[in-house]
Each structure stands twice: as structure tokens, then as C-alpha cells.
Write a protein that holds these residues in place. Structure first.
Motif, PDB file in Angstrom:
ATOM      1  N   ARG A   1     -11.418  10.270  -1.194  1.00 21.48           N
ATOM      2  CA  ARG A   1     -10.509  11.027  -2.063  1.00 21.48           C
ATOM      3  C   ARG A   1      -9.792  12.130  -1.285  1.00 21.48           C
ATOM      4  N   ASP A   2     -10.492  12.723  -0.312  1.00 18.31           N
ATOM      5  CA  ASP A   2      -9.863  13.736   0.526  1.00 18.31           C
ATOM      6  C   ASP A   2      -8.743  13.114   1.360  1.00 18.31           C
ATOM      7  N   LEU A   3      -9.002  11.942   1.939  1.00 16.87           N
ATOM      8  CA  LEU A   3      -7.971  11.247   2.716  1.00 16.87           C
ATOM      9  C   LEU A   3      -6.796  10.849   1.819  1.00 16.87           C
ATOM     10  N   LYS A   4      -7.115  10.445   0.611  1.00 16.59           N
ATOM     11  CA  LYS A   4      -6.060  10.099  -0.349  1.00 16.59           C
ATOM     12  C   LYS A   4      -5.165  11.305  -0.619  1.00 16.59           C
ATOM     13  N   GLU A   5      -5.762  12.488  -0.784  1.00 14.52           N
ATOM     14  CA  GLU A   5      -4.976  13.695  -1.023  1.00 14.52           C
ATOM     15  C   GLU A   5      -4.076  14.024   0.165  1.00 14.52           C
ATOM     16  N   ARG A   6      -4.500  13.643   1.363  1.00  7.37           N
ATOM     17  CA  ARG A   6      -3.684  13.887   2.560  1.00  7.37           C
ATOM     18  C   ARG A   6      -2.559  12.872   2.709  1.00  7.37           C
ATOM     19  N   GLY A   7      -2.524  11.867   1.822  1.00  7.24           N
ATOM     20  CA  GLY A   7      -1.454  10.886   1.872  1.00  7.24           C
ATOM     21  C   GLY A   7      -1.800   9.595   2.592  1.00  7.24           C
ATOM     22  N   VAL A   8      -3.068   9.431   2.976  1.00 10.64           N
ATOM     23  CA  VAL A   8      -3.474   8.190   3.627  1.00 10.64           C
ATOM     24  C   VAL A   8      -3.460   7.050   2.605  1.00 10.64           C
ATOM     25  N   ALA A   9      -2.944   5.903   3.010  1.00 13.84           N
ATOM     26  CA  ALA A   9      -2.975   4.697   2.167  1.00 13.84           C
ATOM     27  C   ALA A   9      -4.250   3.935   2.478  1.00 13.84           C
TER      28      ALA A   9
ATOM     29  N   ALA B   1     -18.733  15.963  10.526  1.00 15.84           N
ATOM     30  CA  ALA B   1     -18.816  17.019   9.518  1.00 15.84           C
ATOM     31  C   ALA B   1     -17.923  16.704   8.330  1.00 15.84           C
ATOM     32  N   ASP B   2     -16.787  16.030   8.582  1.00 15.67           N
ATOM     33  CA  ASP B   2     -15.909  15.624   7.480  1.00 15.67           C
ATOM     34  C   ASP B   2     -16.600  14.638   6.546  1.00 15.67           C
ATOM     35  N   LEU B   3     -17.579  13.910   7.074  1.00 15.64           N
ATOM     36  CA  LEU B   3     -18.337  12.961   6.259  1.00 15.64           C
ATOM     37  C   LEU B   3     -19.618  13.576   5.705  1.00 15.64           C
ATOM     38  N   GLY B   4     -19.838  14.865   5.992  1.00 10.68           N
ATOM     39  CA  GLY B   4     -21.040  15.519   5.487  1.00 10.68           C
ATOM     40  C   GLY B   4     -22.294  15.071   6.195  1.00 10.68           C
ATOM     41  N   LEU B   5     -22.159  14.621   7.444  1.00  5.85           N
ATOM     42  CA  LEU B   5     -23.299  14.088   8.190  1.00  5.85           C
ATOM     43  C   LEU B   5     -23.741  15.066   9.267  1.00  5.85           C
ATOM     44  N   ASP B   6     -25.022  15.334   9.302  1.00  7.51           N
ATOM     45  CA  ASP B   6     -25.603  16.182  10.333  1.00  7.51           C
ATOM     46  C   ASP B   6     -26.339  15.280  11.318  1.00  7.51           C
ATOM     47  N   ILE B   7     -25.575  14.706  12.243  1.00  9.54           N
ATOM     48  CA  ILE B   7     -26.124  13.760  13.210  1.00  9.54           C
ATOM     49  C   ILE B   7     -25.830  14.278  14.608  1.00  9.54           C
ATOM     50  N   ASP B   8     -26.804  14.196  15.477  1.00 12.36           N
ATOM     51  CA  ASP B   8     -26.611  14.601  16.862  1.00 12.36           C
ATOM     52  C   ASP B   8     -25.653  13.623  17.541  1.00 12.36           C
ATOM     53  N   PRO B   9     -24.467  14.061  17.950  1.00 19.13           N
ATOM     54  CA  PRO B   9     -23.526  13.139  18.581  1.00 19.13           C
ATOM     55  C   PRO B   9     -24.063  12.496  19.859  1.00 19.13           C
ATOM     56  N   ALA B  10     -25.059  13.148  20.485  1.00 18.67           N
ATOM     57  CA  ALA B  10     -25.616  12.597  21.721  1.00 18.67           C
ATOM     58  C   ALA B  10     -26.704  11.559  21.463  1.00 18.67           C
ATOM     59  N   SER B  11     -27.131  11.401  20.212  1.00 19.92           N
ATOM     60  CA  SER B  11     -28.200  10.447  19.909  1.00 19.92           C
ATOM     61  C   SER B  11     -27.694   9.015  19.989  1.00 19.92           C
TER      62      SER B  11
ATOM     63  N   LEU C   1       0.861  -1.184   0.000  1.00 28.05           N
ATOM     64  CA  LEU C   1       0.000   0.000   0.000  1.00 28.05           C
ATOM     65  C   LEU C   1       0.896   1.232   0.000  1.00 28.05           C
ATOM     66  N   PHE C   2       0.699   2.102  -0.977  1.00 28.22           N
ATOM     67  CA  PHE C   2       1.490   3.315  -1.075  1.00 28.22           C
ATOM     68  C   PHE C   2       0.739   4.498  -0.480  1.00 28.22           C
ATOM     69  N   PRO C   3       1.459   5.500   0.012  1.00 23.81           N
ATOM     70  CA  PRO C   3       0.781   6.705   0.506  1.00 23.81           C
ATOM     71  C   PRO C   3      -0.031   7.359  -0.613  1.00 23.81           C
ATOM     72  N   GLY C   4      -1.214   7.828  -0.260  1.00 21.66           N
ATOM     73  CA  GLY C   4      -2.020   8.563  -1.220  1.00 21.66           C
ATOM     74  C   GLY C   4      -2.573   7.739  -2.360  1.00 21.66           C
ATOM     75  N   GLU C   5      -2.878   6.462  -2.102  1.00 17.79           N
ATOM     76  CA  GLU C   5      -3.506   5.623  -3.123  1.00 17.79           C
ATOM     77  C   GLU C   5      -4.685   4.879  -2.526  1.00 17.79           C
ATOM     78  N   VAL C   6      -5.600   4.498  -3.392  1.00 15.82           N
ATOM     79  CA  VAL C   6      -6.687   3.595  -3.022  1.00 15.82           C
ATOM     80  C   VAL C   6      -6.440   2.285  -3.753  1.00 15.82           C
ATOM     81  N   HIS C   7      -6.292   1.219  -2.995  1.00 14.24           N
ATOM     82  CA  HIS C   7      -5.873  -0.079  -3.531  1.00 14.24           C
ATOM     83  C   HIS C   7      -6.950  -1.104  -3.213  1.00 14.24           C
ATOM     84  N   SER C   8      -7.484  -1.728  -4.239  1.00 14.54           N
ATOM     85  CA  SER C   8      -8.553  -2.704  -4.045  1.00 14.54           C
ATOM     86  C   SER C   8      -7.975  -4.104  -3.850  1.00 14.54           C
ATOM     87  N   LEU C   9      -8.489  -4.803  -2.865  1.00 18.73           N
ATOM     88  CA  LEU C   9      -8.178  -6.214  -2.651  1.00 18.73           C
ATOM     89  C   LEU C   9      -9.379  -7.018  -3.123  1.00 18.73           C
ATOM     90  N   MET C  10      -9.172  -7.862  -4.131  1.00 17.09           N
ATOM     91  CA  MET C  10     -10.269  -8.567  -4.781  1.00 17.09           C
ATOM     92  C   MET C  10     -10.079 -10.073  -4.695  1.00 17.09           C
TER      93      MET C  10
END
Length: 507
Positions: free
Chosen positions: A187-195, A129-139, A30-39
Motif C-alpha cells: 500500500r505504501d508503494l501504491k501511494e508512491r505511484g508504483v503500478a 526496514a521498509d519491510l519492517g524486518l530486523d534481519i542482520d544483512p550480513a547473515s 497497469l495504472f500508476p498507483g494501483e494493485v491489479h490482480s491477474l487471475m
């Protein structure tokens, strides 16, 4: 960060269970900043490889390195400490705790001797918020849909300083909009260098998202490929070890006659169940597969659970062979020949620690009662006949069912239901999370069951699969049955238009 050097590298990985090797001499990078599928097919070794990387299983042979440093994880906690986070296909969260508690579980911020609840909820809100979710954390997590729970699991995984993110079938419970939102985050995590390792049986998603593909078959490495250079037919052939053209699902059955539809085995009229179903009419016909198509939240599962007695009807009537009946629970449904297979294999299906034998005969014994025990010899004979009939692999009655691949677990569930000799079989996402080969096997089994006289309700989020399996298709939207149509008159595009935009079509 050196993006030319693997962030994670596994060399010569072998994991054995007794004398059998689940994976053998497998290399993975797994390289930094890539999405690698295991099939690979179910049973190919994907889950074992993931568990070896995350410390859930020890390597018998092989070396794991993170950023060039040799690692020896003895538990998933060790892997988390090194920035390796995993989201498994079956959601492993606590529904009786809040969303914030689940995201912070095991690493709660402290204030004095107690938990800093304000900080914990604030951190959770920012992560969501990073996932675009408006969920009450206390729920409470359990009050949310399976799809939202999956996204919370992903939020938990990225809430640490993640370097390697492993996603095992993360989209299996998501609708199209939620998949798009998840892909944005990936894709955002990929841009940050996450493998990122991405495991999915949806080929379209693999080709849309992934940079490279590694294929396993029978626990061995078949190859590592650049996605853009690998034809889909070649990928399927690499996974299966045989030509994809050999896989054919049953498509020759025609829709039932008008007379048959007018005299269904089971009919439901003006069914209302909770907020999910509003005055629905359903006709289940002998020797017929009724496909159910609708977006997530359309009421597919709620309708299936209401008809089968899992959930209580608010209003409406159910008739079997023209006579009004009351289905007051699962056992009541079974006594009338109506059985249900849940979309959630883990919590409402397979009992992982019980043997294949016990799982197959469980419902039959429950139907007979505790004082009428089925003799062990008869149970083994019965289970063995279903293992052979459904080609459950390996054919070991004493093996814990939880150790089987997803496709074979689904076959065990089908065997359990078929052992009851049902007249109506309601299948909710029976092929979710299983590979292309096992998926076609299940689809063919459904066709064979209908050909033998069963009435089948088949629910799937994959519209192509609905059209492949069903003779008729019922379209649901917002808890309302929009229409029922012959499958042969529909295409995937026309069905999607009906599912997503029926109002526009009516204009």
C-alpha cells in the motif's frame, strides 16, 4: 505522473510454443498507483504473460509499452533497467550468500576495484526496514526460514527505482502477521505511484488488496473488472468456465473409531527434533487423513520431516504396527512404506528438466538400485497409468515436468510417491500456489487415497482446507502438540482460536 494513463500496457500479446499458443491476443493494463490482480487457473497463461512483460519470453505478436513508449525487452535485465521488477513464487535467490548480497546481487556498490561492503549492508538494512524486518544483512540467507527468504526477495525487488512491481504468489509462504506487513509495504508503494501486479490464489487477499482484476482462461483474456463490482462466485466462474458449485471436495468421511486410533499404523512417541519439535506424540491411522494446523514456525514441517526420516530425531521412538522401527533417512522411510512430499516443489520435488516419465519413475528406480534398471517399456506403462489415474495434463510423458502448471506438477509428485505403494503419505502444503480447480482435485485425490487404506498426514496453512480434507486435526504451537480433535467438531474460527491462542482458551 498521469494516473489516468496506463504505466504499462500490453496489446494483442501472443506467445507460442511450437504450434500451441500459451497466450493469444491478450490485452493487459497497469495504472500508476494501483494493485491489479491477474487471475486464472494453473495453465491459464499467467506465468507466460509475466515472462512476456519481463523479457523472459519473446512476444510472437503484440506490443508492450511503458509510460506510452514502445519497449522491446530481450531479457529480465532490460526490464529491470526500465523499472519493472518481479518476485516469482519460487524464490530465486542464493542461500549461500548473505542477505545483503542477495538484495544487491548484480548491482553491488563498488569501491575501487572491489565491493563496498559497508554501503551494501547499509543499503540492505534500509530496504529491510521498509519491510519492517530486523534481519542482520550480513547473515546467510539460507539460515532463515522460507518466509523470511520470500520477504528478502521482495526487498530485492523494491531496492531499485521500481515503477512496475510484479508479485507472483508473494504470500504463499507467509503467516498472517507477515502478510499484513507485506500488505502495508504494498500500500505504501501504491501511494508512491508504483503500478503493482499481484498474482494470488487467495481470493480473500485479492479482494482486500486489489483495485482491479484481469482473468485469463486457456491463454485467452476473459475480462478486466473492478474488484468491488465483481462477486466472488462470478470471479471463480470466469476463471473456471463452469459453475463453482460443480467443484466439491470430499467431506463425507467420518473420524476413525477409538479402536482404530488406539491401534495406529504408525505412531511416534515423545519425538524431539532440533529446536522445532518438543516431545510430540502422533498417531497415523489407516484410511484416515490427519490434518496438521499451526502458525508458521509452529513445527508443522519439522514434525513431518522427522517422522519421514528426512531430518534426524534427537529423541523419541517410532512404531509401525506396534513394532519399534528406526527411520534413518528417506530411503529407510520408503522401505517401511512412509513417504514425504516437501512444501518446496522446486528444490525438493520436481526435477524441472527431466520428463514427466522420469519424474514419476525416479523414486521407484532409486529404490531398486542402479543395477536393476526398470525396462523402458515398463516405465512408460507405469507412468502412463498414473498420468491417466491422476488426470495429469497434458498427458505427454516426454514433456519436461517443469513446463507443467503447478497443479499438474503436484500430481506428478503424487504419482512418484504412489508408485512406491506407500502405507503412510505425508503431504506438506500440497496445494500451495495452485488454483482453485486444481486445489479441489488434489483434495479429492487425498480423500480417495485415504479411502483406499492409506494413512495421510496433510499439512496446510489454510485452516479451511485442513477442515475440508481431514477427519482429525492435530494442533501445533511452538513445537508442541496442543490437541487432536475430530474435524467435524471444529469451525475455521474455533480452529484459529486453538492455533493462535490456546493459553487463553485454557484460562
Amino acid at each position: 505522473m498521469d494516473r489516468a494513463r496506463p504505466l504499462l500496457e500490453l496489446t494483442g500479446a501472443t506467445v507460442r510454443f511450437g504450434r500451441d499458443a500459451a497466450i493469444e491476443d491478450v490485452d493487459f493494463r497497469l495504472f500508476p498507483g494501483e494493485v491489479h490482480s491477474l487471475m486464472g487457473e494453473n495453465g491459464a497463461g499467467k506465468s507466460t504473460l509475466i515472462k512476456a512483460i519481463t523479457g523472459a519470453l519473446p512476444l510472437d505478436v503484440g506490443v508492450l509499452s511503458i509510460d506510452g513508449e514502445r519497449m522491446h525487452f530481450t531479457s529480465p535485465h532490460d526490464a529491470l533497467g526500465a523499472g519493472v521488477s518481479t518476485v516469482y513464487q519460487e524464490i530465486d535467490l542464493l542461500p549461500n550468500l548473505s542477505v545483503a548480497e542477495n538484495i544487491a546481487l548484480g548491482r553491488e556498490p563498488r569501491r575501487g576495484i572491489g565491493i563496498d561492503w559497508k554501503t551494501m549492508r547499509g543499503n540492505a538494512r534500509a530496504t529491510l526496514a521498509d519491510l519492517g524486518l530486523d534481519i542482520d544483512p550480513a547473515s546467510m540467507l539460507g539460515t532463515h526460514s522460507l518466509a523470511v527468504q520470500q520477504l528478502v526477495a521482495i526487498a530485492r525487488a523494491i531496492s531499485i527505482d521500481v515503477r512496475v512491481l510484479i508479485l507472483d504468489e508473494p504470500t504463499s509462504s507467509l503467516d498472517l502477521d507477515e502478510v499484513a506487513e507485506l500488505f502495508r509495504v504494498i500500500r505504501d508503494l501504491k501511494e508512491r505511484g508504483v503500478a503493482i501486479m499481484f498474482v494470488s490464489h487467495f481470493l480473500d487477499q485479492v479482494y482486500e488488496l486489489c483495485d482491479r482484476v484481469t482473468v485469463l482462461r486457456d491463454g485467452k483474456l476473459i475480462g478486466e473488472y473492478l474488484t468491488q463490482e465483481l462477486l466472488r462466485i462470478d470471479l471463480v466462474q470466469a476463471m473456471l468456465g463452469r459453475n463453482a458449485a460443480e467443484l466439491t471436495a470430499r467431506t463425507d468421511a467420518s473420524a476413525p473409531t477409538a479402536a482404530a486410533v488406539e491401534n495406529p499404523y504408525l505412531s511416534a512417541r515423545e519425538i524431539t527434533a532440533g529446536p522445532g519439535i518438543t516431545r510430540a506424540d502422533v498417531d497415523l491411522v489407516k484410511a484416515d487423513v490427519l490434518g496438521v494446523a499451526g502458525l508458521l514456525g509452529s513445527g508443522r514441517t519439522e514434525l513431518a520431516r522427522a517422522i519421514s526420516g528426512i531430518d534426524r530425531l534427537d529423541t523419541g521412538v517410532i512404531r509401525i504396527e506396534g513394532k519399534d522401527v528406526k527411520i534413518t533417512g528417506p530411503r529407510s522411510g520408503m522401505s517401511k512404506g512412509v513417504v514425504y512430499s516437501s512444501e518446496n516443489r522446486r528444490t525438493e520435488g520436481i526435477i524441472s528438466d527431466l520428463s514427466v516419465l522420469d519424474n514419476i519413475t525416479l523414486a521407484l528406480q532409486a529404490d531398486r538400485g542402479v543395477f536393476r534398471q526398470i525396462p523402458l517399456g515398463r516405465r512408460r506403462e507405469l507412468a502412463a497409468s498414473w498420468v491417466e489415474a491422476l488426470d495429469i495434463r497434458p498427458p505427454d510423458l516426454d514433456r519436461p515436468a517443469g513446463t507443467l502448471s503447478g497443479g499438474n506438477q503436484q500430481k506428478v509428485l503424487l504419482a512418484r510417491l504412489l508408485a512406491l505403494a506407500p502405507r503412510v503419505l505425508i503431504l506438506d502444503e500440497p496445494t500451495r500456489g495452485i488454483d482453485v480447480g486444481a486445489k479441489v482435485e488434489i483434495q479429492n485425490l487425498v480423500g480417495e487415497m485415504a479411502a483406499n487404506g492409506l494413512s495421510v498426514m496433510f499439512i496446510s496453512a489454510e485452516l479451511e482446507e485442513v477442515l475440508r480434507v481431514a477427519q482429525r486435526v492435530m494442533i501445533l504451537r511452538d513445537g508442541i502438540v496442543v490437541d487432536v480433535m475430530d474435524a467435524e467438531t471444529l469451525t475455521v474460527d474455533s480452529l484459529m482460536a486453538l492455533v493462535a491462542r490456546p493459553d487463553e482458551l485454557d484460562e
